[in-house]
Design a protein around this motif. Sequence first.
Motif, short mmCIF file in Angstrom:
data_model
loop_
_atom_site.label_atom_id
_atom_site.label_comp_id
_atom_site.label_asym_id
_atom_site.label_seq_id
_atom_site.Cartn_x
_atom_site.Cartn_y
_atom_site.Cartn_z
N ASP A 159 -24.91 -0.20 84.01
CA ASP A 159 -23.66 0.41 84.49
C ASP A 159 -22.84 0.82 83.26
OD1 ASP A 159 -21.28 1.14 85.66
OD2 ASP A 159 -21.21 -0.57 87.04
N PRO A 160 -23.15 1.98 82.65
CA PRO A 160 -22.49 2.37 81.40
C PRO A 160 -20.97 2.44 81.48
CG PRO A 160 -24.41 3.75 81.83
CD PRO A 160 -24.18 2.93 83.06
N GLU A 161 -20.43 2.96 82.58
CA GLU A 161 -18.97 3.07 82.69
C GLU A 161 -18.32 1.70 82.69
OE1 GLU A 161 -17.67 5.45 85.90
OE2 GLU A 161 -18.77 7.25 85.28
N ARG A 162 -18.88 0.78 83.46
CA ARG A 162 -18.34 -0.57 83.49
C ARG A 162 -18.44 -1.24 82.12
NH1 ARG A 162 -20.75 -5.71 86.96
NH2 ARG A 162 -19.04 -7.17 86.50
N SER A 163 -19.58 -1.03 81.47
CA SER A 163 -19.78 -1.63 80.15
C SER A 163 -18.79 -1.07 79.14
CB SER A 163 -21.22 -1.39 79.69
OG SER A 163 -21.58 -2.29 78.67
N ASN A 164 -18.56 0.24 79.16
CA ASN A 164 -17.61 0.85 78.23
C ASN A 164 -16.21 0.29 78.45
OD1 ASN A 164 -19.56 2.43 77.03
ND2 ASN A 164 -19.20 4.19 78.36
N ARG A 165 -15.80 0.15 79.72
CA ARG A 165 -14.48 -0.42 80.01
C ARG A 165 -14.39 -1.85 79.50
NH1 ARG A 165 -15.36 1.84 85.14
NH2 ARG A 165 -15.74 -0.26 85.98
N HIS A 166 -15.46 -2.59 79.74
CA HIS A 166 -15.45 -4.00 79.34
C HIS A 166 -15.29 -4.14 77.83
CE1 HIS A 166 -16.53 -8.28 79.43
NE2 HIS A 166 -17.34 -8.04 78.42
N HIS A 167 -16.05 -3.36 77.05
CA HIS A 167 -15.98 -3.49 75.60
C HIS A 167 -14.70 -2.86 75.04
CE1 HIS A 167 -19.82 -5.40 75.29
NE2 HIS A 167 -20.42 -4.41 75.91
N ARG A 168 -14.13 -1.90 75.74
CA ARG A 168 -12.84 -1.37 75.31
C ARG A 168 -11.74 -2.43 75.46
NH1 ARG A 168 -13.40 3.06 77.73
NH2 ARG A 168 -12.38 2.48 79.71
N ASP A 169 -11.83 -3.21 76.55
CA ASP A 169 -10.85 -4.28 76.77
C ASP A 169 -11.18 -5.54 75.98
OD1 ASP A 169 -9.58 -2.58 78.57
OD2 ASP A 169 -10.60 -3.44 80.32
N ASN A 170 -12.45 -5.72 75.64
CA ASN A 170 -12.90 -6.92 74.91
C ASN A 170 -13.79 -6.49 73.75
OD1 ASN A 170 -12.10 -9.20 77.01
ND2 ASN A 170 -13.10 -7.55 78.16
N PRO A 171 -13.21 -5.85 72.74
CA PRO A 171 -14.04 -5.32 71.65
C PRO A 171 -14.71 -6.42 70.84
CG PRO A 171 -11.72 -5.17 71.08
CD PRO A 171 -11.77 -5.59 72.51
N LEU A 172 -15.92 -6.12 70.40
CA LEU A 172 -16.63 -7.01 69.49
C LEU A 172 -15.93 -6.98 68.13
CD1 LEU A 172 -19.28 -8.73 69.11
CD2 LEU A 172 -20.32 -6.63 68.24
N SER A 173 -15.73 -8.14 67.51
CA SER A 173 -15.05 -8.20 66.21
C SER A 173 -16.00 -8.70 65.13
CB SER A 173 -13.83 -9.12 66.29
OG SER A 173 -14.23 -10.48 66.39
#
Length: 509
Positions: A159-173
Amino acid sequence: MTAQPTSPTSPLERAADSFAAELSQWRADRGMTKKQLAARMGFDPSYVSHVEGRRHRPTEDFARRAEAVLEAGGRIWQRFQEYDELRHVRSVGLTHRDPPVPEQWLPPGTGLVVEQEIAELVYSGGEYRCLIRRALYNAGTEPVTRYMVKVAVDRFPTDPERSNRHHRDNPLSFDELRLTAFWGAPYAREPMRWRKKRDRDADKEMWLLFENDHGRFPLYPGQRTTIEYAYSVPEEKWGQWFQRAVRLPTRQLTVRLDFPAGLDPTVWGEETSLSAEEAPLRTPFTRNEENGRAVFEWSTDDPPLNARYKLSWRFRGTVTSSAETGSRAGDRMRAAGIVQRGAPQLTEPARQLVLPEQATDARDVVAQLHRALDRVGTLHDFRKGIGLAAPQIGLPWAVAVVRPPDAEEPLVLLNPLVVAESPETDIQYEGCLSFFDHRGAVRRPLRLQVEHERWDGSRTVTTFDRATARLVAHEIDHLDGRLYLDRMPPDARLLTMDEYQGGGLPWHY
């Protein structure tokens, strides 16, 4: 027992068979196991096993190290030279032995060649830890001073759209990656510096630099070395997939996935290339279980450039279902990511954090401990309180979290040290998440004074009484590499859960 190939049909196959037989004979003569030989040579044990089993081709570096360790009087090296000569004749139609890597491995502009890659992904304590080890050969004409690595996550790959939203809200640091990097053999490795190259929400790129505080160490043409790097990603940011992309000429690739066996994992894989669509892996995984872990391994020789191997899995067991993870309480704790009795992590003293420099690392460890406590809290009613030390989730740091009974806030202990104990003691039955099927009667002081650090590196002393003192003392023992068994008399008997009558009740004072 490994099945051996029968009746080699070509001179090259017979030469490879002779090398493997010579290696196996000398190893047996020296009384060494494959694991012992691999450790002395600086190789992975599975690679030694695969070479002896004729499943992997020996490399020049492997042969030199085997000869040196086994002191074979040149016999192992002679067998390799016979094999290598035939290999070059067949591969490039030449009778001399230059270049040391066959030409079909060297597309125009090639510099580095990966002679062996081992990629291992371990799931434990609510996070994934990835370890990559690559044996490199500089087949180019210029010295190599840096090596680029990439970390990419995709929480919901379907689910690319869901994944993009998730990582935008919870970015990898970068901080949570806890990246470490080394070069050289395991017994003489050196740290590598690294530098950021690209920073995006769901992927990071870094340059590993062939330098450290002691100087620069370029990899010159014709030289070999091994690099090793490792990083961590919380499970909230990592979907259940792991991909290896062949970006450099590669001789041999091995991938391992290491999961709690109680989660009942199942694994599958697919491969793609520039000339072929997605298809199942051509060979199956092997699976082994040991100390409550299920380890899946897959290997391939001579993977084509730009090939991609995607490995996926799912956990058919859950930490909340005893029917799926086993009826024993210890099985459910193992499935929740708790390291179990017998694992070496529980007998080794934890490492001190340097604060405030490592405050970010410390906060990450504390967050992982809280997540693990939340998971096990669904499995049992902890009326006596609960605590967890970092080694119990596979982390080597001197950090523990304690949740006393009826306390509003948990206790976070960083680099704790017991500085005083009351002479008054009592005996109570204790349990341990690392062997939860039993209870043991342990004598402990009724009051403790513990010196521990704050996030800013300053130290303070806190006094703990009765139940909280017992919980704190239990976790500090874990940080010292001790279990409560070490405090019981030698003839004391552990009670099984069926025998123990104090389950679900607070300690009595």
